[in-house]
Design an enzyme around this catalytic site. Sequence first.
Site, mmCIF file in Angstrom:
data_model
loop_
_atom_site.group_PDB
_atom_site.id
_atom_site.type_symbol
_atom_site.label_atom_id
_atom_site.label_comp_id
_atom_site.label_asym_id
_atom_site.label_seq_id
_atom_site.Cartn_x
_atom_site.Cartn_y
_atom_site.Cartn_z
ATOM 1 N N LYS A 22 10.105 -11.699 11.862
ATOM 2 C CA LYS A 22 11.286 -11.724 10.976
ATOM 3 C C LYS A 22 11.055 -10.891 9.715
ATOM 4 C CE LYS A 22 13.149 -14.961 7.588
ATOM 5 N NZ LYS A 22 12.214 -14.834 6.478
ATOM 6 N N ASN A 23 9.934 -11.136 9.028
ATOM 7 C CA ASN A 23 9.779 -10.493 7.728
ATOM 8 C C ASN A 23 9.467 -9.003 7.830
ATOM 9 O OD1 ASN A 23 10.567 -12.791 6.437
ATOM 10 N ND2 ASN A 23 8.496 -13.472 5.885
ATOM 11 N N ARG A 93 17.688 -13.282 1.251
ATOM 12 C CA ARG A 93 16.819 -12.743 0.220
ATOM 13 C C ARG A 93 16.508 -11.262 0.476
ATOM 14 N NH1 ARG A 93 15.156 -13.781 -4.847
ATOM 15 N NH2 ARG A 93 13.055 -13.025 -5.173
ATOM 16 N N CYS A 117 18.242 -20.580 -4.647
ATOM 17 C CA CYS A 117 17.429 -20.722 -3.462
ATOM 18 C C CYS A 117 17.024 -22.185 -3.317
ATOM 19 C CB CYS A 117 16.199 -19.839 -3.527
ATOM 20 S SG CYS A 117 15.071 -20.307 -4.788
ATOM 21 N N ARG A 123 13.347 -17.191 -8.521
ATOM 22 C CA ARG A 123 12.685 -16.151 -7.711
ATOM 23 C C ARG A 123 12.926 -14.812 -8.388
ATOM 24 N NH1 ARG A 123 12.895 -17.553 -1.368
ATOM 25 N NH2 ARG A 123 11.620 -15.681 -1.352
ATOM 26 N N PRO A 124 12.025 -14.461 -9.299
ATOM 27 C CA PRO A 124 12.268 -13.296 -10.143
ATOM 28 C C PRO A 124 12.120 -11.971 -9.389
ATOM 29 C CG PRO A 124 10.102 -14.231 -10.583
ATOM 30 C CD PRO A 124 10.748 -15.116 -9.562
ATOM 31 N N ILE A 125 12.704 -10.889 -9.959
ATOM 32 C CA ILE A 125 12.494 -9.552 -9.383
ATOM 33 C C ILE A 125 11.944 -8.590 -10.440
ATOM 34 C CG2 ILE A 125 14.217 -9.766 -7.522
ATOM 35 C CD1 ILE A 125 16.014 -7.888 -9.330
ATOM 36 N N ASP A 126 11.270 -9.177 -11.463
ATOM 37 C CA ASP A 126 10.791 -8.322 -12.556
ATOM 38 C C ASP A 126 9.818 -7.238 -12.073
ATOM 39 O OD1 ASP A 126 9.287 -10.898 -12.216
ATOM 40 O OD2 ASP A 126 7.850 -9.842 -13.475
ATOM 41 N N GLN A 127 9.034 -7.527 -11.041
ATOM 42 C CA GLN A 127 8.069 -6.520 -10.577
ATOM 43 C C GLN A 127 8.769 -5.375 -9.844
ATOM 44 O OE1 GLN A 127 4.740 -6.709 -11.597
ATOM 45 N NE2 GLN A 127 5.747 -8.332 -12.774
ATOM 46 N N ASP A 307 4.084 -19.586 3.954
ATOM 47 C CA ASP A 307 5.141 -19.871 4.935
ATOM 48 C C ASP A 307 4.663 -20.794 6.058
ATOM 49 O OD1 ASP A 307 6.828 -18.349 3.428
ATOM 50 O OD2 ASP A 307 6.601 -16.538 4.634
ATOM 51 N N ARG A 399 17.837 -19.101 11.134
ATOM 52 C CA ARG A 399 17.681 -17.844 10.406
ATOM 53 C C ARG A 399 16.397 -17.147 10.813
ATOM 54 N NH1 ARG A 399 17.014 -18.408 4.614
ATOM 55 N NH2 ARG A 399 16.577 -16.249 5.096
HETATM 56 N N1 EPU Z 1 7.226 -12.799 -8.097
HETATM 57 C C1 EPU Z 1 7.381 -12.476 -9.431
HETATM 58 N N2 EPU Z 1 8.093 -11.338 -9.732
HETATM 59 C C2 EPU Z 1 8.640 -10.534 -8.784
HETATM 60 C C3 EPU Z 1 8.461 -10.886 -7.420
HETATM 61 C C4 EPU Z 1 7.749 -12.024 -7.121
HETATM 62 O O1 EPU Z 1 6.902 -13.171 -10.315
HETATM 63 O O2 EPU Z 1 9.261 -9.522 -9.132
HETATM 64 C C5 EPU Z 1 6.458 -14.014 -7.754
HETATM 65 C C6 EPU Z 1 7.301 -15.053 -7.017
HETATM 66 O O3 EPU Z 1 8.012 -15.879 -7.920
HETATM 67 C C7 EPU Z 1 6.269 -15.790 -6.202
HETATM 68 C C8 EPU Z 1 5.224 -14.710 -5.870
HETATM 69 O O4 EPU Z 1 5.442 -13.657 -6.803
HETATM 70 O O5 EPU Z 1 5.661 -16.772 -6.985
HETATM 71 C C9 EPU Z 1 5.324 -14.120 -4.466
HETATM 72 O O6 EPU Z 1 6.641 -13.635 -4.210
HETATM 73 P P1 EPU Z 1 6.927 -12.462 -3.188
HETATM 74 O O7 EPU Z 1 7.649 -11.387 -3.917
HETATM 75 O O8 EPU Z 1 5.660 -12.100 -2.483
HETATM 76 O O9 EPU Z 1 7.938 -13.147 -2.159
HETATM 77 P P2 EPU Z 1 9.188 -12.507 -1.464
HETATM 78 O O10 EPU Z 1 8.936 -11.076 -1.186
HETATM 79 O O11 EPU Z 1 10.413 -12.893 -2.188
HETATM 80 C C10 EPU Z 1 8.323 -12.863 0.972
HETATM 81 C C11 EPU Z 1 8.792 -13.558 2.214
HETATM 82 C C12 EPU Z 1 8.723 -15.070 2.008
HETATM 83 C C13 EPU Z 1 7.280 -15.455 1.653
HETATM 84 C C14 EPU Z 1 6.770 -14.626 0.451
HETATM 85 C C15 EPU Z 1 5.298 -14.851 0.175
HETATM 86 C C16 EPU Z 1 10.338 -11.974 3.128
HETATM 87 C C17 EPU Z 1 11.757 -11.614 3.411
HETATM 88 N N3 EPU Z 1 10.147 -13.127 2.489
HETATM 89 O O12 EPU Z 1 9.190 -13.283 -0.083
HETATM 90 O O13 EPU Z 1 9.055 -15.632 3.253
HETATM 91 O O14 EPU Z 1 7.213 -16.811 1.316
HETATM 92 O O15 EPU Z 1 6.963 -13.230 0.719
HETATM 93 O O16 EPU Z 1 4.541 -14.540 1.282
HETATM 94 O O17 EPU Z 1 9.434 -11.243 3.502
HETATM 95 C C18 EPU Z 1 9.917 -17.212 4.755
HETATM 96 O O18 EPU Z 1 9.765 -16.360 5.651
HETATM 97 O O19 EPU Z 1 10.197 -18.414 4.963
HETATM 98 C C19 EPU Z 1 9.749 -16.795 3.362
HETATM 99 C C20 EPU Z 1 10.190 -17.511 2.348
#
Ligand code: EPU
Length: 432
Positions: A22-23, A93, A117, A123-127, A307, A399
């Site tokens: 999926k991811n 997401r 969520c 769930r920030p996107i600052d990075q 996960d 999903r």
């Molecule tokens: N984070 C920040 N700033 C950012 C982005 C992330 O602080 O800009 C923090 C998040 O708050 C979190 C950590 O970094 O604490 C990790 O977040 P990440 O960005 O890695 O997560 P994601 O990309 O939103 C993906 C998977 C999730 C999985 C996470 C961690 C996808 C579509 N989603 O989410 O999968 O939990 O990586 O491995 O790839 C799932 O499949 O059930 C699922 C939730």
Amino acid sequence: MTKYVINGGRPLYGDVEISGAKNAAVAIIPAALMVDGVCRIENLPGISDVSTLLNILKEMGASIRVVNKRTIDIDCSHIGTSSATFEKMRRIRASYYLIGALLGRFGRADVAMPGGCNFGGVRPIDQHVKGFSAMGAKVSVRNGVVQAVTGGTLRGATIYFDVVSVGATINIMLGAALAEGTTYIENAAREPHIVDLANFLNSMGADIRGAGTNEIKIRGVRRLRGGFYSIIPDQIEAGTYMAAVAGTGGRVVIKDVIPKHLDCISRKLREMGVTITDFEDSVVVERTDPLIRTHIKTMPYPGFPTDMQPQISTILCLANGTSTVTEGVWDNRFKFVDELAKMGSSIRVTERTAIIEGIPCLTGAPIKAGDLRAGAALVIAGLCARGESVIEGVNYIERGYEKMIEKLTALGADIKSLDLPDEPKAEPREIG
Ligand code: EPU
């Protein structure tokens, strides 16, 4: 509303085939938007997140041809818009990967973001924003729409992530593939689906090195051309079936997997007394003796995956002794323990750690899934429990898990899907 009804207490035996990841799929489909020509994508999982994303691309003007149930041809050559602000976008997401893809292709992007969520709080996107800004984009977020604009194209830059983020690594890799110059991502995430996306882009003509390490170098190219690509097997779907067999007992061959990707899960299951034998593209999972307690902390790959946290926490309810599970990735991913409590579990959560006292058995109950992996965990709980469990919120499960009912039934589980037409169906929003 659909519910799953499970009569638990049966060990699982037989073979289960694992679907495409999926991811990886939810990153590769947006990546196809950057390709000039037809991409043939094989081993696509039949899950609702994939159909939602394909519908979004269609609404943007992509032509999509279904070749067979796992293979599609996507041609995005005629897409002329850098805007993706449909209501559907807010359901998943991964729609934020369209920011990187549209910025790479058009030098600008207007993308609706997912709303609230069901775990994890903020769930920030600052990075992501930090990365695109370093590459010359002006990024603003207004009324749930992210707008990113460049003077023409993104420019290569060196980006150091303050947290290891799967999503930010993927998004920057997408934008950088068609940027002017070279981008270096430092402190990159290393998950198997990041390598899969890099392999997909490279097979379409991109120049990406180092994916799978914490430093990725992306030399921007002028154009990506069409080609063929087959998605890797789903590490988490495989892990979920491994945990299910560990919970119920029995012996199951988990087929069509990359055993190396499962090492982080297999190691902990072995500590719990489960026998796991690796073959070239399958693993055999067998559990005959009682489960043994353990201590787990989730971490970015190659650590134990967040996960898999709800699923492993669930089976630890049945282990001898006291276990601890610490969530090292998300802030608040233990909501599902309230549902397990209805089944007789003994779990106490303090901040990011669950302290789990093993009990002899769980008891079937009406329970409700609040997100995808919590839903998978509750199915496992139902399979292990004595008596009947009725699970609501299964739209979350669908999903991310292809044909879960059929796959479990073939392993000897007593699980049925019940459609109750009178109740309104909640739209899944969030996560994944
Ligand atoms: N984070 C920040 N700033 C950012 C982005 C992330 O602080 O800009 C923090 C998040 O708050 C979190 C950590 O970094 O604490 C990790 O977040 P990440 O960005 O890695 O997560 P994601 O990309 O939103 C993906 C998977 C999730 C999985 C996470 C961690 C996808 C579509 N989603 O989410 O999968 O939990 O990586 O491995 O790839 C799932 O499949 O059930 C699922 C939730």
